[in-house]
Design an enzyme around this catalytic site. Structure first.
Site, PDB file in Angstrom:
ATOM      1  N   ARG A 133      38.960  37.502  33.649  1.00  0.00           N
ATOM      2  CA  ARG A 133      38.706  38.675  32.800  1.00  0.00           C
ATOM      3  C   ARG A 133      40.012  39.409  32.562  1.00  0.00           C
ATOM      4  O   ARG A 133      40.661  39.831  33.518  1.00  0.00           O
ATOM      5  CB  ARG A 133      37.680  39.627  33.438  1.00  0.00           C
ATOM      6  CG  ARG A 133      37.058  40.599  32.406  1.00  0.00           C
ATOM      7  CD  ARG A 133      36.174  41.660  33.065  1.00  0.00           C
ATOM      8  NE  ARG A 133      36.999  42.573  33.827  1.00  0.00           N
ATOM      9  CZ  ARG A 133      36.662  43.080  35.022  1.00  0.00           C
ATOM     10  NH1 ARG A 133      35.511  42.786  35.583  1.00  0.00           N
ATOM     11  NH2 ARG A 133      37.484  43.892  35.645  1.00  0.00           N
ATOM     12  N   GLU A 151      45.242  44.645  33.494  1.00  0.00           N
ATOM     13  CA  GLU A 151      45.455  43.595  34.491  1.00  0.00           C
ATOM     14  C   GLU A 151      44.710  42.346  34.060  1.00  0.00           C
ATOM     15  O   GLU A 151      43.856  42.391  33.161  1.00  0.00           O
ATOM     16  CB  GLU A 151      44.960  44.029  35.876  1.00  0.00           C
ATOM     17  CG  GLU A 151      43.470  44.278  35.904  1.00  0.00           C
ATOM     18  CD  GLU A 151      42.842  44.084  37.289  1.00  0.00           C
ATOM     19  OE1 GLU A 151      43.440  43.456  38.175  1.00  0.00           O
ATOM     20  OE2 GLU A 151      41.696  44.544  37.446  1.00  0.00           O
ATOM     21  N   ASN A 153      42.339  39.421  35.778  1.00  0.00           N
ATOM     22  CA  ASN A 153      41.605  39.081  37.003  1.00  0.00           C
ATOM     23  C   ASN A 153      41.332  37.589  37.071  1.00  0.00           C
ATOM     24  O   ASN A 153      40.815  37.005  36.118  1.00  0.00           O
ATOM     25  CB  ASN A 153      40.270  39.826  37.029  1.00  0.00           C
ATOM     26  CG  ASN A 153      40.477  41.316  37.186  1.00  0.00           C
ATOM     27  OD1 ASN A 153      40.882  41.797  38.243  1.00  0.00           O
ATOM     28  ND2 ASN A 153      40.244  42.061  36.125  1.00  0.00           N
ATOM     29  N   SER A 158      33.947  40.677  37.842  1.00  0.00           N
ATOM     30  CA  SER A 158      32.532  41.050  37.908  1.00  0.00           C
ATOM     31  C   SER A 158      32.030  41.701  36.617  1.00  0.00           C
ATOM     32  O   SER A 158      32.775  41.889  35.664  1.00  0.00           O
ATOM     33  CB  SER A 158      32.287  41.956  39.110  1.00  0.00           C
ATOM     34  OG  SER A 158      33.173  43.038  39.043  1.00  0.00           O
ATOM     35  N   LYS A 336      49.344  41.197  40.807  1.00  0.00           N
ATOM     36  CA  LYS A 336      49.980  42.124  39.864  1.00  0.00           C
ATOM     37  C   LYS A 336      51.471  41.786  39.701  1.00  0.00           C
ATOM     38  O   LYS A 336      52.072  42.070  38.664  1.00  0.00           O
ATOM     39  CB  LYS A 336      49.808  43.559  40.340  1.00  0.00           C
ATOM     40  CG  LYS A 336      48.537  44.234  39.812  1.00  0.00           C
ATOM     41  CD  LYS A 336      47.360  44.118  40.656  1.00  0.00           C
ATOM     42  CE  LYS A 336      46.120  44.729  40.040  1.00  0.00           C
ATOM     43  NZ  LYS A 336      44.912  44.374  40.786  1.00  0.00           N
ATOM     44  N   LYS A 413      51.001  49.913  41.947  1.00  0.00           N
ATOM     45  CA  LYS A 413      49.930  49.025  42.418  1.00  0.00           C
ATOM     46  C   LYS A 413      50.417  48.047  43.486  1.00  0.00           C
ATOM     47  O   LYS A 413      51.444  47.405  43.299  1.00  0.00           O
ATOM     48  CB  LYS A 413      49.378  48.197  41.249  1.00  0.00           C
ATOM     49  CG  LYS A 413      48.915  48.994  40.053  1.00  0.00           C
ATOM     50  CD  LYS A 413      48.277  48.079  39.012  1.00  0.00           C
ATOM     51  CE  LYS A 413      47.903  48.865  37.767  1.00  0.00           C
ATOM     52  NZ  LYS A 413      47.225  48.012  36.769  1.00  0.00           N
ATOM     53  N   GLU A 417      42.828  43.644  44.835  1.00  0.00           N
ATOM     54  CA  GLU A 417      41.768  43.601  43.836  1.00  0.00           C
ATOM     55  C   GLU A 417      40.608  44.478  44.285  1.00  0.00           C
ATOM     56  O   GLU A 417      40.462  44.761  45.474  1.00  0.00           O
ATOM     57  CB  GLU A 417      41.256  42.158  43.685  1.00  0.00           C
ATOM     58  CG  GLU A 417      42.252  41.213  43.050  1.00  0.00           C
ATOM     59  CD  GLU A 417      42.719  41.687  41.697  1.00  0.00           C
ATOM     60  OE1 GLU A 417      41.905  42.243  40.936  1.00  0.00           O
ATOM     61  OE2 GLU A 417      43.911  41.534  41.411  1.00  0.00           O
ATOM     62  N   GLY A 418      39.779  44.852  43.333  1.00  0.00           N
ATOM     63  CA  GLY A 418      38.506  45.478  43.693  1.00  0.00           C
ATOM     64  C   GLY A 418      38.485  46.986  43.530  1.00  0.00           C
ATOM     65  O   GLY A 418      37.477  47.621  43.810  1.00  0.00           O
ATOM     66  N   ARG A 499      33.936  49.268  30.145  1.00  0.00           N
ATOM     67  CA  ARG A 499      33.696  50.201  31.252  1.00  0.00           C
ATOM     68  C   ARG A 499      34.286  51.534  30.872  1.00  0.00           C
ATOM     69  O   ARG A 499      35.403  51.601  30.361  1.00  0.00           O
ATOM     70  CB  ARG A 499      34.413  49.704  32.513  1.00  0.00           C
ATOM     71  CG  ARG A 499      33.541  48.914  33.432  1.00  0.00           C
ATOM     72  CD  ARG A 499      34.324  48.485  34.640  1.00  0.00           C
ATOM     73  NE  ARG A 499      35.614  47.944  34.269  1.00  0.00           N
ATOM     74  CZ  ARG A 499      36.521  47.548  35.144  1.00  0.00           C
ATOM     75  NH1 ARG A 499      36.289  47.656  36.427  1.00  0.00           N
ATOM     76  NH2 ARG A 499      37.669  47.051  34.741  1.00  0.00           N
TER      77      ARG A 499
HETATM   78  P1  ADP Z   1      42.035  46.459  40.327  1.00  0.00           P
HETATM   79  O1  ADP Z   1      42.455  45.031  40.404  1.00  0.00           O
HETATM   80  O2  ADP Z   1      41.864  47.079  41.663  1.00  0.00           O
HETATM   81  O3  ADP Z   1      40.853  46.656  39.415  1.00  0.00           O
HETATM   82  P2  ADP Z   1      43.591  47.711  38.199  1.00  0.00           P
HETATM   83  O4  ADP Z   1      44.968  47.303  37.870  1.00  0.00           O
HETATM   84  O5  ADP Z   1      42.539  47.283  37.243  1.00  0.00           O
HETATM   85  O6  ADP Z   1      43.275  47.224  39.683  1.00  0.00           O
HETATM   86  O7  ADP Z   1      43.535  49.277  38.336  1.00  0.00           O
HETATM   87  C1  ADP Z   1      42.336  49.964  38.607  1.00  0.00           C
HETATM   88  C2  ADP Z   1      42.066  51.016  37.555  1.00  0.00           C
HETATM   89  O8  ADP Z   1      43.176  51.908  37.438  1.00  0.00           O
HETATM   90  C3  ADP Z   1      41.852  50.487  36.154  1.00  0.00           C
HETATM   91  O9  ADP Z   1      40.511  50.086  35.940  1.00  0.00           O
HETATM   92  C4  ADP Z   1      42.231  51.684  35.296  1.00  0.00           C
HETATM   93  O10 ADP Z   1      41.168  52.613  35.219  1.00  0.00           O
HETATM   94  C5  ADP Z   1      43.349  52.309  36.099  1.00  0.00           C
HETATM   95  N1  ADP Z   1      44.663  51.809  35.622  1.00  0.00           N
HETATM   96  C6  ADP Z   1      45.334  50.744  36.098  1.00  0.00           C
HETATM   97  N2  ADP Z   1      46.487  50.539  35.418  1.00  0.00           N
HETATM   98  C7  ADP Z   1      46.536  51.503  34.477  1.00  0.00           C
HETATM   99  C8  ADP Z   1      47.488  51.850  33.450  1.00  0.00           C
HETATM  100  N3  ADP Z   1      48.623  51.164  33.271  1.00  0.00           N
HETATM  101  N4  ADP Z   1      47.206  52.915  32.663  1.00  0.00           N
HETATM  102  C9  ADP Z   1      46.081  53.633  32.839  1.00  0.00           C
HETATM  103  N5  ADP Z   1      45.157  53.367  33.779  1.00  0.00           N
HETATM  104  C10 ADP Z   1      45.367  52.311  34.608  1.00  0.00           C
HETATM  105 MG    MG Z   2      41.561  43.384  39.390  1.00  0.00          MG
HETATM  106 MG    MG Z   3      40.753  46.307  37.398  1.00  0.00          MG
END
Ligand code: ADP
Ligand code: MG
Ligand code: MG
Length: 523
Positions: A133, A151, A153, A158, A336, A413, A417-418, A499
């Protein structure tokens, strides 16, 4: 179009009767159609039998989403599938990045160790399955709107099951409720794209199930879903399971097994050099299945590995003949750090305007790039920097991350994950003070994406939350490939997820309680 919130859509619903009717319809439809989750302990009361379910949090209306951005994200997904299939095959590349983060990240080091052990004895399965995803937010640059990847995945991606239901919910409301509001929304004014994410993710699993072929040992074959104990998002997984079970002319046997019970209920075929993975259903000891596909909805974070035996369990899966979704290498391709390296042009200072760089071109050779794949992918990247102490970009990033003003434009970051693992804005310098400088390289620093303002109303635990919201689009993809030859046997875009979270919340996880399910109204 500088704002997507224009006009009276979505309506605020100030009239209590109107609001209550819509809420009641959604409460009932979500339960009737499995847009549901198990309640958290604080809401479960004395549900000792585990019979209770509750509506998943949803928006009352599909959020407006720019059509061109949606179409771009969907169209590019097969390219992303191919890119990550190739990254998974590049052990040298992944190994080098694991080295960069492993010092400050024992979990990644342990994953690599599982791969290394299997590599030493030799893999017995060359096919690898990805249910991916790719997540995006819309970035607004003046009048120009562009999707930017949050990101990618590669494990336990999910909400494909609940997302298809959310699209159906909003389509149902568009037919039966929105046209009869005091300020009616005609159905013809809502462009709601179809979304068959359950079915299409199941089609990916089924492609692997078929590619595995018959059991040489004469057992029936099955798919095994590895899950977490006490999973609340179980209906999301069940939608995929049901779709997979009815994917072929014959029912596909699918079993759910807690990750913690792998070593109790699976074994490798004794005295067979092919290391077939056998599943022994606890409810009927007379049955033995040969596992064709292992689908991990667990094992993506340290909490699933409380002991050495949990790592032995992952090793057993990885060294078996089952097609794993994902393999350890594919899981690692989702670090990441990988995303950062693809996005950070080598040897340019952080302030320069980036262009497709040699690292992305490592995976997209010229003869594959006739259609401009590399630059199309590159356009979806935002600025991401390493935090190492050696590269030019890393040193500049360290300055930005520790500056009390500059840090407000970034999210930091770790390789996790999660949801719930990131550090935002002013929390970044604070976090860096807690972590030894020699471990800063296990984090990446990413520019925050700030989507155009939208309002909507979220229904969560029976309560309404109205206000500014931020949406994150996920596009699913399925890919089955041969790790040895690079041949791609199946590569499809597989539906989408929207989402949405309140614009005051940093994280958007639905299961974690920050975000909610939504669908796109294309504008
Ligand atoms: P995970 O793998 O834990 O889901 P993410 O990289 O998706 O990690 O980060 C979790 C959440 O943080 C994202 O769903 C988003 O809401 C927020 N986020 C992450 N990166 C960004 C970004 N560059 N700009 C704005 N919001 C972000
Ligand atoms: Mg993720
Ligand atoms: Mg995410």
């Amino acid at each position: 179009m500088s704002s997507l919130a224009g006009g009276s859509y979505p309506p605020a619903l100030d009239d209590a009767l109107e609001r209550d009717r819509l809420v009641q319809t959604i409460k009932d439809w979500t339960i009737a159609n499995g847009l549901a989750v198990r309640p958290p302990p604080e809401l479960a009361g004395n549900d000792s039998e585990g019979v209770l379910a509750m509506s998943a949090p949803v928006t009352l209306f599909p959020s407006p989403f720019p059509r061109s951005c949606f179409e771009e994200a969907v169209a590019i997904q097969p390219k992303y599938n191919e890119l990550y299939a190739r990254i998974s095959q590049d052990e040298e590349f992944l190994g080098a990045l694991v080295q960069e983060v492993a010092g400050g990240d024992e979990f990644i080091a342990n994953l690599w160790d599982v791969h290394r052990r299997v590599k030493e004895e030799g893999y017995v399965q060359n096919l690898s399955l990805g249910l991916f995803r790719s997540d995006y937010m819309v970035h607004q640059d003046g009048e120009h709107l562009q999707i930017k990847q949050v990101e990618f995945n590669t494990i336990a991606s999910s909400f494909g099951g609940l997302s298809a239901q959310t699209t159906l919910l909003h389509k149902h409301l568009a037919r039966t409720e929105y046209p009869f509001l005091k300020d009616p929304i005609p159905q013809s004014s809502l462009d709601l794209p179809t979304n068959e994410s359950s079915k299409r993710l199941a089609a990916g699993l089924y492609a692997a199930f078929q590619a595995y072929g018959k059991s040489a040992l004469g057992h029936p074959t099955c798919a095994l879903f590895l899950v977490q104990d006490g999973e609340r998002n179980v209906f999301d997984q069940r939608h995929l399971e049901y779709a997979l079970q009815s994917s072929g002319p014959q029912p596909v046997p699918v079993f759910r097994l807690p990750f913690s019970q792998i070593l109790t209920h699976t074994s490798l075929a004794p005295s067979s050099p092919n290391r077939q993975l056998l599943y022994h259903p606890p409810h009927n000891p007379a049955l033995t299945f040969e596992v064709a596909v292992v689908y991990l909805r667990a094992g993506y974070g340290p909490s699933d590995y409380p002991s050495a035996s949990a790592w032995e369990a992952r090793y057993q899966i990885e060294r078996s003949a089952a097609i794993t979704c994902p393999s350890v290498l594919t899981q690692l391709a989702g670090m990441k750090k990988v995303q950062q390296v693809l996005a950070t042009p080598e040897s340019v200072s952080v302030s320069s305007s980036p262009s497709p760089n040699s690292i992305l071109r490592r995976f997209i050779p010229d003869d594959d790039n006739d259609d401009g794949s590399a630059s199309a992918l590159f356009k979806t990247f935002t600025n991401i920097y390493p935090l190492d102490g050696t590269s030019v970009a890393g040193r500049e990033a360290r300055r930005l991350a520790t500056d009390t003003e500059e840090c407000k434009k970034y999210v930091m970051k770790p390789q996790r994950e999660g949801g719930g693992n990131n550090f935002y804005r002013s929390a970044i310098p604070q976090r860096l003070r807690e972590v030894p400088e020699s471990h800063w390289g296990s984090y990446i620093l990413m520019e925050l994406i700030t989507p155009p303002p939208v309002t909507n109303t979220i229904l969560r635990n029976g309560k309404l939350e109205h206000g500014g919201v931020i949406s994150e689009l996920g596009v699913y993809g399925t890919c089955l490939w041969d790790q040895k030859t690079g041949q791609v046997l199946h590569n499809e875009e597989a539906g989408y997820l929207l989402r949405t979270k309140g614009d005051k919340s940093e994280e958007g996880g639905v299961a974690a309680g920050y975000g909610c399910m939504d669908s796109c109204r294309l504008v």
